[in-house]
Design an enzyme around this catalytic site. Structure first.
Site, PDB file in Angstrom:
ATOM      1  N   HIS A 157       0.037   2.784   2.586  1.00 48.21           N
ATOM      2  CA  HIS A 157       0.765   1.891   1.678  1.00 48.21           C
ATOM      3  C   HIS A 157      -0.147   0.762   1.215  1.00 48.21           C
ATOM      4  O   HIS A 157      -0.156   0.403   0.026  1.00 48.21           O
ATOM      5  CB  HIS A 157       1.993   1.314   2.375  1.00 48.21           C
ATOM      6  CG  HIS A 157       2.584   0.128   1.678  1.00 48.21           C
ATOM      7  ND1 HIS A 157       3.186   0.197   0.442  1.00 48.21           N
ATOM      8  CD2 HIS A 157       2.646  -1.181   2.050  1.00 48.21           C
ATOM      9  CE1 HIS A 157       3.595  -1.001   0.076  1.00 48.21           C
ATOM     10  NE2 HIS A 157       3.274  -1.863   1.033  1.00 48.21           N
TER      11      HIS A 157
ATOM     12  N   HIS B  36       5.221   1.287   6.187  1.00 45.86           N
ATOM     13  CA  HIS B  36       4.322   0.122   6.248  1.00 45.86           C
ATOM     14  C   HIS B  36       3.090   0.456   7.071  1.00 45.86           C
ATOM     15  O   HIS B  36       2.940   0.012   8.211  1.00 45.86           O
ATOM     16  CB  HIS B  36       5.064  -1.088   6.815  1.00 45.86           C
ATOM     17  CG  HIS B  36       6.102  -1.635   5.901  1.00 45.86           C
ATOM     18  ND1 HIS B  36       7.454  -1.396   6.073  1.00 45.86           N
ATOM     19  CD2 HIS B  36       6.001  -2.404   4.779  1.00 45.86           C
ATOM     20  CE1 HIS B  36       8.134  -2.002   5.114  1.00 45.86           C
ATOM     21  NE2 HIS B  36       7.281  -2.617   4.309  1.00 45.86           N
TER      22      HIS B  36
ATOM     23  N   HIS C 216      -1.833  -7.356   2.821  1.00 46.22           N
ATOM     24  CA  HIS C 216      -0.542  -8.005   2.599  1.00 46.22           C
ATOM     25  C   HIS C 216       0.527  -7.610   3.613  1.00 46.22           C
ATOM     26  O   HIS C 216       1.509  -8.334   3.789  1.00 46.22           O
ATOM     27  CB  HIS C 216      -0.033  -7.706   1.181  1.00 46.22           C
ATOM     28  CG  HIS C 216       0.572  -6.351   1.036  1.00 46.22           C
ATOM     29  ND1 HIS C 216      -0.172  -5.186   0.975  1.00 46.22           N
ATOM     30  CD2 HIS C 216       1.878  -5.956   0.953  1.00 46.22           C
ATOM     31  CE1 HIS C 216       0.630  -4.164   0.849  1.00 46.22           C
ATOM     32  NE2 HIS C 216       1.883  -4.592   0.841  1.00 46.22           N
TER      33      HIS C 216
ATOM     34  N   ALA D 189      -1.366   1.889   6.649  1.00 45.63           N
ATOM     35  CA  ALA D 189      -2.596   1.666   5.879  1.00 45.63           C
ATOM     36  C   ALA D 189      -2.578   2.403   4.547  1.00 45.63           C
ATOM     37  O   ALA D 189      -3.227   1.959   3.583  1.00 45.63           O
ATOM     38  CB  ALA D 189      -3.811   2.082   6.707  1.00 45.63           C
TER      39      ALA D 189
END
Length: 532
Positions: free
Chosen positions: A230, A226, A266, A228
């Site tokens: 991704h 998780h 997100h 940047a």
């Protein structure tokens, strides 16, 4: 804790050494060589990505680089109450440092770090020349090279890659290396610029650049998954979906802007642990959002905070700005894997009844939600070489959480125990119970070459993991079966809280769902297979 760096002051008529440009903090360009006395760095603006000048000497211009002149406290998520649970004091930003270090627990707000934050990569994002090029856009000067935001050394190769940004085998790992770790900033900026959204919405170039820089920095680079990269990968996948014929001819410019921004933000400020971990450690975020979509609510609120701090939408009417923030939240909250069945059931019902009308704003917004959900967990549908890398990264993150839980005598979350789970079984279970049902319905909605390609890769990747599991099983007879629906069923959130009110989004309700880690935020688990 605040640390201000001593900043070099250089005249404009002198070449700026590369080692100076690579420093975090700010660089002072002066028109006079008499300014060799360095001003107090605290006189500089405290905002990141800002351009400022010393009020005592207006001949000096300061350009803030990628980093933060302020070095954040290592406390990370601090408890707000003194009587909070012990595990609220875990510093999530240091979870991936030396796991045996006693500094993984922070005793409280009064704690002072023994040393500087380690492992922070130093990199340059915006040079003076790059800013001059950006300024020409603000003045309406046409430009031939759309990659004015990239360093010259990487422009050629990165430009070649961006020309193929709409291809499904886009290698985000290579692109991240070519952009010196700035894949999220450069990719998102390029896509927004390519759609002409900067001019259409009259977005300030400097504000947008600063917003994207802050977004990238607020992703935890120490998270194996998780992070940047991704977010950049999800943004590229979202772009591919936005180009699908049904969407391309129906979506408005506002839909496209929200879709790309939601993809980029997100998982903003993801701590690298899942929702059950936050709940059982009595974390203040879990209390704040009443154990419902905890991480997704935090991602959304963090994104809104950066939008307001940078003033990216400040030129829009207040009502329009608030509406965009709510719709952005509705998209981000849709990525909650614990509500997978709810969204999937609604999607299937629409397809069965054939009543989706993309001229309807609420239907378009729902399709954007489904597109973002697909982009978020599309790693099993990538070519094997890319998918396998994501699988390794997400498994590493889960097993690291399991190690943290063992260390602090907590119950180990499902699929986070490296002793009882294997990467192959986790991936096969995730593909079977989460990815395949979602992408099968997406293929019904958008029966295109891309949809068939994704399903083809998914089948090959699943077969590849099955072969690897068989090889492991022959050497270790006790190998467990792939995760069953019961083992990956998500708990139903107690309350559906903080769902943004969007005129164009039907508000979902909490539902149990199949997922590879019993957590609300374990939404993306990459996999692999041989490329077809």
């Amino acid at each position: 804790m605040e640390v201000c760096y001593q900043l070099p002051v250089l005249p404009l008529d002198r070449p700026v050494p590369k080692h100076v440009l690579s420093r975090r903090g700010a660089i002072s360009f002066s028109s006079s060589s008499s300014l060799f006395g360095v001003p107090d760095p605290r006189q500089l603006s405290q905002r990141r990505g800002a351009i400022s000048y010393d009020s005592s000497d207006q001949t000096a211009l300061y350009i803030r680089m990628l980093g933060d002149v302020r070095v954040r406290s290592r406390v990370g998520f601090q408890p707000e109450e003194k009587g909070s649970h012990l595990y609220l004091c875990i510093d999530f930003r240091t979870l991936h440092s030396c796991s045996d270090s006693a500094s993984s627990l922070i005793p409280g707000p009064g704690f002072s770090s023994a040393g500087p934050v380690s492992g922070r990569r130093l990199r340059r994002l915006l040079s003076f020349q790059r800013y001059l090029h950006s300024s020409r856009l603000l003045l309406g000067t046409p430009h031939l090279n759309p990659l004015h935001i990239l360093d010259e050394d990487y422009t050629g190769q990165a430009k070649c890659m961006l020309e193929r940004v709409a291809t499904w085998n886009f290698d985000i790992f290579l692109y991240d290396r070519l952009t010196n770790g700035n894949s999220l900033v450069t990719l998102t900026f390029h896509l927004l610029n390519q759609y002409g959204l900067l001019e259409l919405f009259q977005l300030d170039m400097v504000k947008l650049w600063r917003f994207l820089v802050m977004v990238q920095e607020d992703y935890h680079s120490l998270n194996p998954y998780h992070n940047a990269v991704h977010a950049a990968d999800v943004t590229q996948a979202m772009y591919c979906y936005l180009r699908e014929p049904k969407l391309a001819k129906s979506l408005t410019s506002c839909d496209i802007l929200l879709g790309l921004l939601a993809a980029a933000t997100h998982d903003l400020d993801h701590p690298g642990v899942n929702q059950p971990f936050l709940i059982k450690t009595n974390h203040y975020l879990a209390k704040l959002y009443r154990n419902s979509s905890v991480l997704e609510n935090h991602h959304w609120r963090s994104a809104v905070g950066l939008l307001r701090e940078t003033g990216l939408f400040s030129h829009l009417p207040a009502e329009d700005g608030l509406k965009m923030e709510r719709q952005l939240g509705s998209l981000i909250l849709a990525t909650d894997i614990s509500r997978q069945n709810e969204y999937l059931g609604k999607f299937r019902t629409h397809l069965d009844q054939d009543d989706l009308c993309l001229s309807n704003a609420s239907h378009r917004h729902f399709i954007l939600q489904m597109a973002l959900k697909c982009a978020d967990i599309c790693n099993p549908c990538r070519p094997w070489e890319l998918s396998k890398q994501w699988s390794e990264k997400v498994t590493e993150e889960f097993f690291h959480q399991g190690d943290i839980e063992k260390k602090h005598k907590l119950e180990v979350s499902p699929l986070c125990d490296s002793q009882s789970n294997s990467m192959g079984n986790i991936q096969i279970g995730f593909m079977t119970y989460v990815v395949e049902p979602l992408f099968a319905e997406w293929g019904r909605f958008s029966d295109t070459r891309l949809s068939q390609t994704m399903l083809g890769h998914l089948g090959l990747n699943k077969a590849s993991w099955g072969g690897l599991v068989q090889q492991e099983g022959s050497s270790s007879p006790e190998e467990q079966e792939p995760s069953s629906p019961a083992s990956i069923t998500m708990p139903t959130p107690a309350v559906t809280q903080s769902e943004p009110e969007s005129a164009s989004a039907a508000e979902p309700t909490a539902v149990t769902t199949t997922t590879p880690t019993g957590e609300t935020n374990y939404k993306e688990i990459p996999q692999g297979s041989k490329e077809s």
